[in-house]
Design an enzyme around this catalytic site. Structure first.
Site, PDB file in Angstrom:
ATOM      1  N   SER A 141       0.843  -1.192   0.000  1.00  0.00           N
ATOM      2  CA  SER A 141       0.000   0.000   0.000  1.00  0.00           C
ATOM      3  C   SER A 141       0.876   1.240   0.000  1.00  0.00           C
ATOM      4  O   SER A 141       2.024   1.213   0.465  1.00  0.00           O
ATOM      5  CB  SER A 141      -0.896   0.017   1.246  1.00  0.00           C
ATOM      6  N   TYR A 155      -1.462  -1.326  10.387  1.00  0.00           N
ATOM      7  CA  TYR A 155      -1.681  -1.427   8.946  1.00  0.00           C
ATOM      8  C   TYR A 155      -0.467  -0.925   8.151  1.00  0.00           C
ATOM      9  O   TYR A 155       0.104  -1.660   7.335  1.00  0.00           O
ATOM     10  CB  TYR A 155      -2.939  -0.663   8.532  1.00  0.00           C
TER      11      TYR A 155
END
Length: 270
Positions: A141, A155
């Protein structure tokens, strides 16, 4: 990528994982699809069989199980199925400050987003190297390139890990025919934000910040074929990555802190 290869896609029941499955099938790859939702996997597999005349095997599995990756690879080996392309896509977010969730929640998250992709790569790499061909796509990401924010504590950390892991594997694969790429999308149209309960908040982002999942998948597969170790999807996301790379750490962290306040679902959620 040549046809008649077989790809394993994790988290294939929706979103970016489903998009990778569709694009791999379009390119002529046989598939092994895994996720928790067996009904959605089977519906997708049947559609891809009918549309592309490929073999699509459904292997329902919760990768939060510590024995999941080993059991999956053992089952494939027992059936004589080799994997040429591994797409480590399974993932989700855990909203809220770190100490607001029980450790079991964090342990499952680490298992799914870090341990499982690492173990699957470990178990499938020997066969890829022996055959002189392999592709490993780790769906990371843009979050892995910028400072971590409050809320969703693990995350960004997990995605940064996948980026560094992919870089090392890419270097180790030189000359073996095995390519590894960390694909780093930003905001992507999928169910991710519905699951984390942040849909209303992220919908405030301007349209130019968003990409569709199929474009992310196509770019990712092209990148791993080209031997690109890290690929950031979209010009806007690449500009953001460059900006944060150039900023002093303290200023970058303050910017993330300020931006994070806009997308906080509560006093202690993110």
């Amino acid at each position: 990528m040549p046809s008649n290869r077989r790809a394993l896609v994790t988290g294939a029941s929706a979103g970016i994982g489903e998009a990778f499955a569709r694009e791999l099938a379009r390119r002529g790859h046989d598939l092994v699809l895994t996720a928790r939702r067996a009904d959605r996997l089977e519906a997708l597999a049947q559609e891809l069989r009918d549309r592309h005349a490929i073999e699509a095997i459904v292997a329902p599995l919760d990768l939060a199980r510590p024995d999941g990756p080993e059991a999956l690879v053992a089952a494939l080996e027992a059936q004589g199925l080799t994997i040429d392309v591994l797409v480590n896509n399974a993932g989700y977010g855990v909203p809220g400050y770190f100490n607001e969730q029980p450790w079991s929640t964090h342990a499952a998250f680490i298992q799914v987003l870090m341990t499982a992709p690492t173990e699957l790569a470990y178990r499938l790499l020997p066969g890829m190297k022996a055959r002189g061909y392999g592709r490993i796509v780790n769906v990371a990401s843009l979050a892995g390139h910028v400072p971590g924010s409050a809320g969703h504590t693990l995350y960004a950390a997990s995605k940064a890990y996948l980026i560094k892991f992919s870089q090392s594997l890419a270097l180790e694969g030189k000359g073996t025919g095995v390519h590894t790429t960390a694909v780093c999308p930003g905001f992507t149209y999928s169910e991710f934000h519905d699951v984390t309960g942040s849909r209303n908040l992220v919908s405030k982002m301007p349209a130019f910040m968003w990409m569709d999942a199929l474009t992310v998948a196509r770019q990712g597969l092209d990148a791993v074929d080209a031997g690109t170790a890290v690929y950031v999807n979209g010009g806007v996301n690449r500009a953001i990555k460059t900006l944060f790379k150039l900023l002093p750490d303290g200023l970058a962290l303050k910017m993330i802190e300020r931006q994070g306040r806009r997308f906080r679902t509560g006093a202690h959620t993110g």
